[in-house]
Design a protein around this motif. Structure first.
Motif, PDB file in Angstrom:
ATOM      1  N   HIS A  32       0.822  -1.200   0.000  1.00 37.89           N
ATOM      2  CA  HIS A  32       0.000   0.000   0.000  1.00 37.89           C
ATOM      3  C   HIS A  32       0.860   1.256   0.000  1.00 37.89           C
ATOM      4  N   LEU A  33       0.208   2.378  -0.312  1.00 38.51           N
ATOM      5  CA  LEU A  33       0.791   3.708  -0.197  1.00 38.51           C
ATOM      6  C   LEU A  33       0.215   4.333   1.067  1.00 38.51           C
ATOM      7  N   ALA A  34       0.958   5.218   1.707  1.00 38.72           N
ATOM      8  CA  ALA A  34       0.469   5.899   2.900  1.00 38.72           C
ATOM      9  C   ALA A  34       0.427   7.402   2.646  1.00 38.72           C
ATOM     10  N   TRP A  35      -0.748   7.984   2.830  1.00 32.35           N
ATOM     11  CA  TRP A  35      -0.937   9.427   2.691  1.00 32.35           C
ATOM     12  C   TRP A  35      -0.995  10.007   4.092  1.00 32.35           C
ATOM     13  N   GLU A  36      -0.200  11.034   4.347  1.00 30.96           N
ATOM     14  CA  GLU A  36      -0.108  11.624   5.687  1.00 30.96           C
ATOM     15  C   GLU A  36      -1.005  12.843   5.812  1.00 30.96           C
ATOM     16  N   VAL A  37      -1.648  12.969   6.967  1.00 30.05           N
ATOM     17  CA  VAL A  37      -2.445  14.157   7.291  1.00 30.05           C
ATOM     18  C   VAL A  37      -1.751  14.902   8.431  1.00 30.05           C
ATOM     19  N   PRO A  38      -1.958  16.218   8.518  1.00 33.67           N
ATOM     20  CA  PRO A  38      -1.231  16.998   9.528  1.00 33.67           C
ATOM     21  C   PRO A  38      -1.735  16.833  10.962  1.00 33.67           C
ATOM     22  N   THR A  39      -3.031  16.556  11.167  1.00 31.09           N
ATOM     23  CA  THR A  39      -3.561  16.504  12.530  1.00 31.09           C
ATOM     24  C   THR A  39      -4.500  15.314  12.708  1.00 31.09           C
ATOM     25  N   LEU A  40      -4.756  14.982  13.973  1.00 29.51           N
ATOM     26  CA  LEU A  40      -5.727  13.928  14.271  1.00 29.51           C
ATOM     27  C   LEU A  40      -7.145  14.365  13.887  1.00 29.51           C
ATOM     28  N   GLY A  41      -7.401  15.667  13.923  1.00 31.85           N
ATOM     29  CA  GLY A  41      -8.699  16.156  13.437  1.00 31.85           C
ATOM     30  C   GLY A  41      -8.875  15.849  11.960  1.00 31.85           C
ATOM     31  N   ASP A  42      -7.792  15.997  11.196  1.00 27.73           N
ATOM     32  CA  ASP A  42      -7.832  15.636   9.773  1.00 27.73           C
ATOM     33  C   ASP A  42      -8.036  14.135   9.604  1.00 27.73           C
ATOM     34  N   LEU A  43      -7.397  13.344  10.465  1.00 24.65           N
ATOM     35  CA  LEU A  43      -7.570  11.892  10.378  1.00 24.65           C
ATOM     36  C   LEU A  43      -9.023  11.525  10.656  1.00 24.65           C
ATOM     37  N   ARG A  44      -9.621  12.169  11.644  1.00 22.35           N
ATOM     38  CA  ARG A  44     -11.041  11.925  11.966  1.00 22.35           C
ATOM     39  C   ARG A  44     -11.917  12.260  10.748  1.00 22.35           C
ATOM     40  N   GLU A  45     -11.655  13.381  10.086  1.00 29.35           N
ATOM     41  CA  GLU A  45     -12.428  13.776   8.901  1.00 29.35           C
ATOM     42  C   GLU A  45     -12.248  12.757   7.776  1.00 29.35           C
ATOM     43  N   HIS A  46     -11.037  12.274   7.577  1.00 30.01           N
ATOM     44  CA  HIS A  46     -10.819  11.261   6.537  1.00 30.01           C
ATOM     45  C   HIS A  46     -11.498   9.940   6.893  1.00 30.01           C
ATOM     46  N   GLN A  47     -11.542   9.626   8.176  1.00 29.89           N
ATOM     47  CA  GLN A  47     -12.264   8.430   8.597  1.00 29.89           C
ATOM     48  C   GLN A  47     -13.737   8.547   8.189  1.00 29.89           C
ATOM     49  N   ARG A  48     -14.320   9.709   8.423  1.00 31.62           N
ATOM     50  CA  ARG A  48     -15.716   9.945   8.063  1.00 31.62           C
ATOM     51  C   ARG A  48     -15.906   9.855   6.550  1.00 31.62           C
ATOM     52  N   ARG A  49     -15.038  10.508   5.798  1.00 29.34           N
ATOM     53  CA  ARG A  49     -15.173  10.549   4.338  1.00 29.34           C
ATOM     54  C   ARG A  49     -14.971   9.176   3.702  1.00 29.34           C
ATOM     55  N   LEU A  50     -13.965   8.447   4.187  1.00 30.88           N
ATOM     56  CA  LEU A  50     -13.710   7.105   3.647  1.00 30.88           C
ATOM     57  C   LEU A  50     -14.854   6.155   3.970  1.00 30.88           C
ATOM     58  N   ALA A  51     -15.386   6.253   5.179  1.00 29.31           N
ATOM     59  CA  ALA A  51     -16.521   5.403   5.552  1.00 29.31           C
ATOM     60  C   ALA A  51     -17.735   5.728   4.685  1.00 29.31           C
ATOM     61  N   ALA A  52     -18.002   7.013   4.476  1.00 25.59           N
ATOM     62  CA  ALA A  52     -19.146   7.422   3.648  1.00 25.59           C
ATOM     63  C   ALA A  52     -19.000   6.930   2.210  1.00 25.59           C
ATOM     64  N   ALA A  53     -17.774   6.834   1.727  1.00 24.04           N
ATOM     65  CA  ALA A  53     -17.530   6.362   0.357  1.00 24.04           C
ATOM     66  C   ALA A  53     -17.480   4.832   0.271  1.00 24.04           C
ATOM     67  N   GLY A  54     -17.586   4.152   1.405  1.00 23.22           N
ATOM     68  CA  GLY A  54     -17.501   2.700   1.421  1.00 23.22           C
ATOM     69  C   GLY A  54     -16.088   2.186   1.187  1.00 23.22           C
ATOM     70  N   ALA A  55     -15.089   3.032   1.394  1.00 23.78           N
ATOM     71  CA  ALA A  55     -13.702   2.668   1.111  1.00 23.78           C
ATOM     72  C   ALA A  55     -12.912   2.265   2.356  1.00 23.78           C
ATOM     73  N   LEU A  56     -13.393   2.607   3.545  1.00 25.39           N
ATOM     74  CA  LEU A  56     -12.664   2.319   4.780  1.00 25.39           C
ATOM     75  C   LEU A  56     -12.697   0.822   5.067  1.00 25.39           C
ATOM     76  N   ASP A  86     -10.654   8.663  19.620  1.00 32.78           N
ATOM     77  CA  ASP A  86     -11.114   9.565  20.678  1.00 32.78           C
ATOM     78  C   ASP A  86     -10.048   9.714  21.768  1.00 32.78           C
ATOM     79  N   ALA A  87      -9.453   8.592  22.187  1.00 34.60           N
ATOM     80  CA  ALA A  87      -8.412   8.648  23.216  1.00 34.60           C
ATOM     81  C   ALA A  87      -7.169   9.369  22.700  1.00 34.60           C
ATOM     82  N   ASP A  88      -6.817   9.150  21.432  1.00 31.58           N
ATOM     83  CA  ASP A  88      -5.651   9.829  20.872  1.00 31.58           C
ATOM     84  C   ASP A  88      -5.887  11.334  20.769  1.00 31.58           C
ATOM     85  N   ILE A  89      -7.086  11.732  20.389  1.00 34.06           N
ATOM     86  CA  ILE A  89      -7.404  13.161  20.333  1.00 34.06           C
ATOM     87  C   ILE A  89      -7.374  13.764  21.734  1.00 34.06           C
TER      88      ILE A  89
END
Length: 182
Positions: A76-100, A148-151
């Motif tokens: 796999h490739l790894a794409w980095e995000v700057p903050t855990l808030g960004d990771l949370r947003e990507h979690q939401r977006r990937l789940a909504a797209a059925g990709a997570l 949640d604990a990491d944030i």
């Protein structure tokens, strides 16, 4: 001296479909795309690269990758995000797209695992600040991700050190204590 990875190139069934996924779900920018869909060059948000990902169409008849099952190849490739808030947003977006597909806490980074429209796996991750790695740096850790604990521990807006603005500009000028450029 190698300083890092600049871009990845994938053979895909349909570059336009990949282009739509990466722009709509992950926020990439299209730099150039062939009018007939032969290729697409994409840049990740905030990247200084000309492109971070290029996709070349090889057609709908192409089979799934068997890398890791019965052939060698890229996992796999790894794409980095700057903050855990960004990771949370990507979690939401990937789940909504059925990709997570999953998530893990590796100690030194917090990771989401997903698949693109061709089933090619990728990771979206936040790098724990290196000064906090401790013994985790030399361990192959795979724990359940508790975002949640990491944030709560690190904060939603704490930037990984790869996203902290450098002390001096690219022309070599530095900023003084009062903010003036020297």
């Amino acid at each position: 001296m190698i300083t890092g990875m600049n871009h990845a190139v994938l053979y895909v069934r349909d570059a336009r479909r990949q282009q739509a996924f990466y722009t709509e779900v992950l926020g990439f920018e299209t730099i150039v795309a062939h009018p007939d869909g032969a290729f697409a060059f994409l840049r990740a948000p905030g990247s200084p690269n000309h492109h971070d990902l290029a996709c070349f169409s090889i057609g709908g008849q192409a089979g799934d990758s068997t890398a890791g099952r019965d052939q060698v190849g890229l996992y796999h490739l790894a794409w980095e995000v700057p903050t855990l808030g960004d990771l949370r947003e990507h979690q939401r977006r990937l789940a909504a797209a059925g990709a997570l597909k999953g998530s893990s806490d590796h100690g030194v980074n917090k990771s989401l695992y997903a698949a693109d429209p061709d089933g090619i796996e990728f990771e979206v991750m936040w790098l724990t600040p290196p000064e906090l790695w401790g013994d985790d740096e030399r361990e192959a850790i795979v724990r359940p991700l508790d975002l949640d604990a990491d944030i709560a521990r690190f904060g939603a807006d704490t930037s990984s050190t790869t996203h902290v603005e450098p002390a001096c500009s690219s022309n070599g000028a530095g900023a003084t204590a009062d903010g003036a450029v020297s």
